[in-house]
Every structure is written in C-alpha cells, then in structure tokens.
Design an enzyme around this catalytic site. Structure first.
Site, PDB file in Angstrom:
ATOM      1  CG  ASN A  35      -3.385   2.571  12.906  1.00 11.00           C
ATOM      2  OD1 ASN A  35      -2.272   3.024  12.638  1.00 11.00           O
ATOM      3  ND2 ASN A  35      -3.996   1.716  12.112  1.00 11.00           N
ATOM      4  N   GLY A  68      -0.815   5.357   6.006  1.00  8.19           N
ATOM      5  CA  GLY A  68      -1.934   6.274   6.234  1.00  8.19           C
ATOM      6  C   GLY A  68      -2.955   6.128   5.116  1.00  8.19           C
ATOM      7  CD  GLU A 118      -0.006  -0.402   5.760  1.00 10.07           C
ATOM      8  OE1 GLU A 118      -1.199  -0.279   5.403  1.00 10.07           O
ATOM      9  OE2 GLU A 118       0.371  -0.379   6.932  1.00 10.07           O
ATOM     10  CG  LEU A 119      -1.322   4.121   0.510  1.00  6.44           C
ATOM     11  CD1 LEU A 119      -1.489   4.635  -0.911  1.00  6.44           C
ATOM     12  CD2 LEU A 119      -0.828   5.232   1.431  1.00  6.44           C
ATOM     13  CB  CYS A 163      -4.444  -0.631   7.101  1.00  9.97           C
ATOM     14  SG  CYS A 163      -3.772   0.917   7.589  1.00  9.97           S
TER      15      CYS A 163
HETATM   16  C1  SIN Z   1      -1.964  -1.086  10.061  1.00  7.17           C
HETATM   17  O1  SIN Z   1      -3.098  -0.957  10.419  1.00  7.17           O
HETATM   18  O2  SIN Z   1      -1.487  -0.312   9.242  1.00  7.17           O
HETATM   19  C2  SIN Z   1      -1.033  -2.145  10.587  1.00  7.17           C
HETATM   20  C3  SIN Z   1      -1.682  -3.381  11.001  1.00  7.17           C
HETATM   21  C4  SIN Z   1      -0.699  -4.490  11.321  1.00  7.17           C
HETATM   22  O3  SIN Z   1       0.516  -4.327  11.200  1.00  7.17           O
HETATM   23  O4  SIN Z   1      -1.155  -5.563  11.675  1.00  7.17           O
END
Ligand code: SIN
Length: 479
Positions: A153, A230, A252-253, A286
């Site tokens: 993403n 993920g 970072e989940l 996320c």
């Molecule tokens: C993510 O969706 O993991 C990253 C989003 C962001 O860095 O703003």
C-alpha cells in the site's frame, strides 16, 4: 509503457541476480493486466542476501556517519529527480491515484533526507561515576543486518521509512517487498546503486513465496532485526519465528482508527479531515479511519456533508490524474469489503452512499449509519473505502467506543474545546492522535502503535533508536 526504472530480478551484493528458475507476474489492480514478469529469487536468493549483507555490514559500520549521510542525501535527490517514473510504477502496481503516488515519492524521500541528518546525532552519554577511579560512558552502535518486510500500500515510503534509519545507523539491509509490488522496491535499489551504496549494503529480494522467505530472515542468526509493516496475523508469525534468534522487532500492524466528532467541532473541518483520512489510498492504509463516532447533536449535519463530499469522488484507473478513488488491491480485498458490508446490513446498518463493488476491481466509497459494536466493521480493520458511523451522546461513551478494540495505532477527534482536547487525547489508547487533523503522517513525528497494532516507532528522532544497540563502557583504575 517504457519506464527505465522497471527491473525484473533481485538485487543482491550490487548485482542484478538471474538466479531463480521460476518467474511470477505483477498485475495492475485497476484492470488485471500484466505489468511485468519478475524472476522468483525464492529462499536461495534470500540466503545469498543474508550472507552479502553480513559481509557488507563489517565495513559499512566502520564508515563515518557523515559519509553515510552523503550517500543517503544523494539517494534522496535521485528519488525526487525520478519522481515521475517512480510515481507511475507505484500507481501501476498498487493502484494508488497518481497524485497520491507523487505525494508518496516526496514522503518516501523525506525519510531518507531526515535520517541522513539524524544519523549524525546518535549521541551517547557520560554518566557521573559512582567511584573516583572510574569513568562511565555509553555509546550507540548499529545492530547489524536488518530485514525490512514491506507492504504494497506504500511500496516506496514503507521501505525508506525502515531502511533509511538502519543505513544511517550503520546497518546493512535486506528488503523483502510484497509480491504484489516488487517493482518500486527494485527501482529504489537501482537508485541506491547510483547513489553509491557499496555492494551488499542494500539488497532487495523478490519472490512469490513471502512466508518461506520471511521464515529464512526471521530464523537467521545473522539477521539482527526485522522491521515489518502488515497485518497483525503475520506480525505474530514473524515474532514467533524470530524468537529462536531473540531478534529485535519493529512491528507496524493493523489498526481500527476511531474518528470522534464532538458537538463543538467545526463540522466542515471534520468532514475535510474525514475524507482525507478515510479515503486516502481508497481506504487502504493502516491509519485510515475505521469507525466514525459522531455526537447526536451534529450527527445529521456531519453525515449530510460527508455524503455530499463522497459523491464528488471520481473512481477509476489511478493513472488518470482526475481520479481520487483507485482500485482495491485484488479480488480478495473486494470480497472482504463485500462481506463486511453484508454483515453490517444484516445487523441493522443503513447504506447512505455506495454499498457495492462496481466490478471486480473497484468498490464504491460507502457510508453506513446505524452501526453497532456487533458488526465486523466495528471490530476488524476494513482496509477499504467504507465509512461506518456510530452515534453517541456523552464524552465517556465516545471514548469507550473508541478504546473498545484490540488495536491501538491511530485515532482522530474534532473539538474546539481545549480542555476536552487535552483530556480526550490523553484517554485515547493509541500511539497516535490527530486532534482537528485527519492527516498526521510526517517524517519528523513518531509513527507507530500500541496493543495489537505492534511496537516500535518509525520516523522522527525516535526512529533510529530501534537500529542501535547501547554499549556501556567502564574505564577503571583512573588515578
Ligand atoms: C501505513 O498504512 O502503514 C502507512 C501510512 C502512513 O505512513 O501514513
């Protein structure tokens, strides 16, 4: 499309590796067309990369922070200079609207530039001694080989956010991009090579079998740290696999971000923040809002303005610069979104906008009211352009709904009352809080979560600490 930055194989020890018997295809999620065929390096290229990175680490760690900074700066310039080609690759393989891809290139480059500087500031300490004849010193040293396992993403920024601090600290890196979006990672490797990173310092391994490659990285004693972005499900697997080598982990989940609109909020600002946060990358980040929680007094006004804003979206292939809602990454993402919406309707949810897939690539931006906590979309990460809206009447109720989740990544709220702002921000059980703001990501602030959203922080002055070990030195017999 001719794009000089498209490569078809892993980059290991400064060499484009043709090892690997099979190939796999990369598809454009906007139309299902094949973009490219890539050599599947598999587990054997992963093992080679570990070896190369381990050898390269021994000399890279001996370079000065200033030297590393110069190369990182150069990499960041090259990324910016190649923004057009990189953005096109990002849109082709992730589906992201081209304007968002351009922003991602800037966002990604900003981490490289930031850590080029931060690497020069990994200060230690002198501790006032407990005896007259000793001197106590603390220094920080690179942890060693780092593996970055990155998602589709943000195929560029999630790589630079992880590897820039690692490289600046003196670590060597192995990047394992997801099989949906290997091309951006390979383009970054090419630019890193041009920037002057020595062979083996940056390696990119691509393959179709993420779990086998991930397992090798996790179980290797030579890899000292894994940084992963993920799902929580995969994060747990990686943690388990890393336990044998007691590796450092940054995870970072998933998230389940609440967005509270209090009755004293500026509703126009709240709608603007809602659109920016919920529908960024078609809801596939996320930190996208997962649940809107709106005070009963402003519920109708907020909803009617949100519907108007959603109706203005243009859905389509992200290569069209007018488009602001691109495709979902694949058919399982569409199916998952459909199942969440069906579940919500069954449990009493009312569709106010959208509500269905347009075809096998796109899902309509959707708003659902009459939402309750039994619904899947209240408890699980939606990762799609669906906005469920709760109603509340007291601050306590709003905070309870917001915190009633296993996740703790990002949260947002809108209020004009300064006391309420402080109190609510302190009570929200999240790593990040946007107060009257829907877009909170920047290289200068710490990104990360608590609870089942993982641990570790990326970006900011804190982001480099995860790539450093602390060493205490005791000088004795000083007389
Ligand atoms: C993510 O969706 O993991 C990253 C989003 C962001 O860095 O703003």
């Amino acid at each position: 499309m001719k794009n000089e930055l498209i490569f078809d194989r892993s980059y290991v020890n400064g060499i484009w590796s043709s090892s690997g018997k099979k190939t796999f295809n990369v598809y454009n999620p906007a139309n299902g067309e094949k973009i490219s065929s890539v050599i599947d390096g598999g587990t054997s290229i992963t093992k080679k990369a570990i070896k190369a990175a381990n050898i390269a680490f021994k000399t890279w760690k001996e370079t000065t922070a200033k030297h590393r900074s110069t190369i990182l700066e150069k990499w960041s310039h090259l990324i910016i200079r190649n923004s057009n080609q990189l953005s096109k690759i990002i849109t082709l393989e992730s589906g992201k609207p081209i304007n968002e891809s351009k922003s991602e290139v800037n966002y990604g480059a900003s981490f490289v530039k930031w850590f080029a500087e931060e690497g020069k500031r990994t200060y230690g300490d002198i501790i006032p001694s407990h005896t007259n004849d000793r001197r106590l010193i603390v220094i920080k040293q690179p942890v060693g080989v780092v593996a970055a396992i990155t998602p589709w993403n943000f195929p560029l920024a999630m790589i630079t956010r992880k590897v820039s601090p690692a490289l600046a600290a003196g670590c060597s890196v192995i990047i394992r991009p997801t099989e949906e979006s290997p091309l951006t990672a390979l383009a970054l490797a090419y630019l890193a090579d041009k920037a002057g990173f020595p062979p083996g310092v940056i390696n990119v391994v691509v393959g179709k079998n993420p779990s086998a490659m991930g397992k090798i990285l996790c179980e290797s004693n030579l890899v000292k740290k894994i940084s992963f972005t993920g799902s929580t499900r995969v994060g747990k697997i990686l943690m388990k696999q890393s336990s044998y080598s007691l590796k450092k982990l940054s995870l970072e989940l998933g998230g389940n971000a609440p967005f509270i609109v209090f009755d004293d909020a500026n509703i126009d600002n709240a709608v603007e923040g809602a659109i920016a946060s919920k529908f960024r990358n078609s809801g596939q980040t996320c930190i996208c809002v997962n649940r809107f929680i709106v005070h009963e007094k402003v519920y109708d006004e907020f909803l009617s303005k949100l519907i108007l804003a959603v109706e203005k979206f243009k859905i389509g292939n992200g290569m069209d610069s007018e488009v602001n809602i691109g495709p979902m990454i694949n058919s399982s993402a569409i199916k998952k979104t459909e199942s969440f919406v069906e579940d919500a309707i069954k449990k009493g949810g009312k569709i106010l906008a959208g509500g269905k897939a347009l075809n096998k690539f796109f899902y309509e931006p959707t708003i659902i009211s009459n939402v309750n906590t039994n619904m899947k979309l209240a408890n699980e990460e939606i990762f799609g352009p669906v906005a469920p809206v709760f109603k509340f009447s007291t601050d306590k109720e709003a905070i309870n709904i917001a915190n009633d989740t296993i996740y703790g990544l990002a949260s947002y709220f809108y209020s004009q009352n300064i006391s309420r702002c402080w109190k609510v921000a302190e009570k929200l059980e999240y790593g990040m809080v946007g107060i009257n703001e829907g877009l909170i990501s920047t290289e200068i602030a710490p990104f990360g979560g608590i609870k089942l959203s993982g641990h570790g922080r990326e970006g900011s002055k804190y982001g480099i600490e995860d790539y450093l070990d602390i060493k205490y030195m005791c000088f004795g017999n000083i007389i």
